[in-house]
Design a protein around this motif. Structure first.
Motif, mmCIF file in Angstrom:
data_model
loop_
_atom_site.group_PDB
_atom_site.id
_atom_site.type_symbol
_atom_site.label_atom_id
_atom_site.label_comp_id
_atom_site.label_asym_id
_atom_site.label_seq_id
_atom_site.Cartn_x
_atom_site.Cartn_y
_atom_site.Cartn_z
ATOM 1 N N ALA A 111 0.823 -1.209 0.000
ATOM 2 C CA ALA A 111 0.000 0.000 0.000
ATOM 3 C C ALA A 111 0.861 1.264 0.000
ATOM 4 C CB ALA A 111 -0.922 -0.001 1.206
ATOM 5 N N LEU A 112 2.020 1.215 0.656
ATOM 6 C CA LEU A 112 2.866 2.398 0.769
ATOM 7 C C LEU A 112 3.889 2.520 -0.357
ATOM 8 C CD1 LEU A 112 3.510 2.411 4.605
ATOM 9 C CD2 LEU A 112 1.931 3.841 3.302
ATOM 10 N N LEU A 113 4.230 1.433 -1.006
ATOM 11 C CA LEU A 113 5.244 1.472 -2.060
ATOM 12 C C LEU A 113 4.872 2.377 -3.231
ATOM 13 C CD1 LEU A 113 8.038 0.399 -2.710
ATOM 14 C CD2 LEU A 113 6.951 -1.505 -3.895
ATOM 15 N N PRO A 114 3.625 2.415 -3.689
ATOM 16 C CA PRO A 114 3.304 3.335 -4.795
ATOM 17 C C PRO A 114 3.421 4.813 -4.416
ATOM 18 C CG PRO A 114 1.657 1.621 -4.661
ATOM 19 C CD PRO A 114 2.523 1.496 -3.453
ATOM 20 N N LEU A 115 3.487 5.131 -3.145
ATOM 21 C CA LEU A 115 3.632 6.521 -2.732
ATOM 22 C C LEU A 115 5.059 7.031 -2.918
ATOM 23 C CD1 LEU A 115 1.498 6.437 0.523
ATOM 24 C CD2 LEU A 115 0.818 7.219 -1.742
ATOM 25 N N VAL A 116 6.017 6.114 -3.074
ATOM 26 C CA VAL A 116 7.412 6.495 -3.304
ATOM 27 C C VAL A 116 7.616 6.642 -4.802
ATOM 28 C CG1 VAL A 116 9.810 5.793 -2.984
ATOM 29 C CG2 VAL A 116 8.100 5.199 -1.267
ATOM 30 N N PRO A 117 8.053 7.813 -5.242
ATOM 31 C CA PRO A 117 8.231 8.011 -6.692
ATOM 32 C C PRO A 117 9.482 7.294 -7.205
ATOM 33 C CG PRO A 117 8.870 9.990 -5.509
ATOM 34 C CD PRO A 117 8.328 9.031 -4.495
ATOM 35 N N LEU A 118 9.268 6.149 -7.820
ATOM 36 C CA LEU A 118 10.358 5.364 -8.395
ATOM 37 C C LEU A 118 10.074 5.126 -9.875
ATOM 38 C CD1 LEU A 118 10.793 2.594 -5.678
ATOM 39 C CD2 LEU A 118 12.328 4.485 -6.119
ATOM 40 N N PRO A 119 11.129 5.049 -10.680
ATOM 41 C CA PRO A 119 10.905 4.645 -12.077
ATOM 42 C C PRO A 119 10.343 3.227 -12.136
ATOM 43 C CG PRO A 119 13.132 5.515 -11.755
ATOM 44 C CD PRO A 119 12.508 5.393 -10.411
ATOM 45 N N ALA A 120 9.661 2.929 -13.204
ATOM 46 C CA ALA A 120 8.975 1.635 -13.328
ATOM 47 C C ALA A 120 9.912 0.428 -13.174
ATOM 48 C CB ALA A 120 8.223 1.578 -14.649
ATOM 49 N N PRO A 121 11.097 0.430 -13.800
ATOM 50 C CA PRO A 121 11.963 -0.762 -13.641
ATOM 51 C C PRO A 121 12.433 -0.951 -12.195
ATOM 52 C CG PRO A 121 12.690 0.531 -15.515
ATOM 53 C CD PRO A 121 11.651 1.332 -14.802
ATOM 54 N N ILE A 122 12.744 0.139 -11.523
ATOM 55 C CA ILE A 122 13.209 0.035 -10.125
ATOM 56 C C ILE A 122 12.065 -0.447 -9.242
ATOM 57 C CG2 ILE A 122 14.161 1.331 -8.198
ATOM 58 C CD1 ILE A 122 16.199 1.781 -10.180
ATOM 59 N N ALA A 123 10.864 0.038 -9.474
ATOM 60 C CA ALA A 123 9.713 -0.400 -8.684
ATOM 61 C C ALA A 123 9.465 -1.897 -8.887
ATOM 62 C CB ALA A 123 8.482 0.407 -9.060
ATOM 63 N N GLN A 124 9.648 -2.366 -10.110
ATOM 64 C CA GLN A 124 9.475 -3.797 -10.378
ATOM 65 C C GLN A 124 10.551 -4.623 -9.671
ATOM 66 O OE1 GLN A 124 7.591 -4.815 -13.607
ATOM 67 N NE2 GLN A 124 7.756 -6.968 -13.167
ATOM 68 N N ILE A 125 11.780 -4.137 -9.658
ATOM 69 C CA ILE A 125 12.865 -4.838 -8.963
ATOM 70 C C ILE A 125 12.584 -4.894 -7.467
ATOM 71 C CG2 ILE A 125 15.302 -4.678 -8.324
ATOM 72 C CD1 ILE A 125 15.786 -3.587 -11.178
ATOM 73 N N VAL A 126 12.125 -3.787 -6.897
ATOM 74 C CA VAL A 126 11.791 -3.749 -5.471
ATOM 75 C C VAL A 126 10.664 -4.729 -5.173
ATOM 76 C CG1 VAL A 126 10.839 -2.298 -3.643
ATOM 77 C CG2 VAL A 126 12.650 -1.415 -5.105
ATOM 78 N N ASN A 127 9.673 -4.793 -6.046
ATOM 79 C CA ASN A 127 8.553 -5.718 -5.852
ATOM 80 C C ASN A 127 9.025 -7.174 -5.890
ATOM 81 O OD1 ASN A 127 5.986 -6.550 -5.418
ATOM 82 N ND2 ASN A 127 5.268 -6.165 -7.501
ATOM 83 N N VAL A 128 9.905 -7.495 -6.814
ATOM 84 C CA VAL A 128 10.431 -8.862 -6.901
ATOM 85 C C VAL A 128 11.251 -9.192 -5.654
ATOM 86 C CG1 VAL A 128 12.047 -10.335 -8.166
ATOM 87 C CG2 VAL A 128 10.362 -8.980 -9.404
ATOM 88 N N LEU A 129 12.071 -8.255 -5.184
ATOM 89 C CA LEU A 129 12.852 -8.481 -3.974
ATOM 90 C C LEU A 129 11.943 -8.701 -2.763
ATOM 91 C CD1 LEU A 129 15.780 -5.949 -4.361
ATOM 92 C CD2 LEU A 129 15.888 -8.435 -4.458
ATOM 93 N N LEU A 130 10.851 -7.967 -2.691
ATOM 94 C CA LEU A 130 9.909 -8.162 -1.592
ATOM 95 C C LEU A 130 9.273 -9.543 -1.637
ATOM 96 C CD1 LEU A 130 8.165 -4.686 -1.438
ATOM 97 C CD2 LEU A 130 9.729 -5.674 0.227
ATOM 98 N N VAL A 131 8.950 -10.022 -2.820
ATOM 99 C CA VAL A 131 8.371 -11.361 -2.952
ATOM 100 C C VAL A 131 9.382 -12.419 -2.520
ATOM 101 C CG1 VAL A 131 7.536 -13.055 -4.613
ATOM 102 C CG2 VAL A 131 6.706 -10.714 -4.708
ATOM 103 N N VAL A 132 10.635 -12.254 -2.920
ATOM 104 C CA VAL A 132 11.671 -13.224 -2.546
ATOM 105 C C VAL A 132 11.886 -13.215 -1.036
ATOM 106 C CG1 VAL A 132 14.143 -13.732 -2.737
ATOM 107 C CG2 VAL A 132 12.808 -13.200 -4.783
ATOM 108 N N ILE A 133 11.954 -12.034 -0.440
ATOM 109 C CA ILE A 133 12.134 -11.935 1.014
ATOM 110 C C ILE A 133 10.945 -12.540 1.742
ATOM 111 C CG2 ILE A 133 12.259 -10.290 2.926
ATOM 112 C CD1 ILE A 133 13.958 -8.522 1.043
ATOM 113 N N LEU A 134 9.744 -12.273 1.266
ATOM 114 C CA LEU A 134 8.550 -12.857 1.894
ATOM 115 C C LEU A 134 8.564 -14.379 1.788
ATOM 116 C CD1 LEU A 134 5.715 -12.225 3.164
ATOM 117 C CD2 LEU A 134 4.852 -12.563 0.851
ATOM 118 N N ALA A 135 8.988 -14.904 0.654
ATOM 119 C CA ALA A 135 9.048 -16.361 0.492
ATOM 120 C C ALA A 135 10.070 -16.975 1.450
ATOM 121 C CB ALA A 135 9.400 -16.707 -0.952
#
Length: 69
Positions: free
Chosen positions: A24-48
């Motif tokens: 919910a809070l990640l879209p509030l941070v202004p990041l370019p699309a590729p960096i936001a996708q990398i952060v999202n993938v890292l979050l999924v890996v950490i959660l797993a």
């Protein structure tokens, strides 16, 4: 065994709330699309990894399957 299941449910609820808050809070941070996708993938890996080490390993250990962790 009941204690392990209660702990697992509590851990999964906490992980779900943390995941919801981050997504919910990640879209509030202004990041370019590729960096936001990398952060999202890292979050999924950490959660797993958290789910594996805090949910599956204790559950397998309580069932009698001993691991090296």
């Amino acid at each position: 065994m009941i204690g392990v299941l209660i702990n697992l449910v509590i851990i999964l609820i906490v992980i779900g709330v943390v995941w919801w808050a981050i997504t919910a809070l990640l879209p509030l941070v202004p990041l370019p699309a590729p960096i936001a996708q990398i952060v999202n993938v890292l979050l999924v890996v950490i959660l797993a990894l958290v789910v594996v080490f805090y949910v599956l390993v204790p559950l397998l250990h309580s069932l009698g399957a001993h691991s090296t962790f």
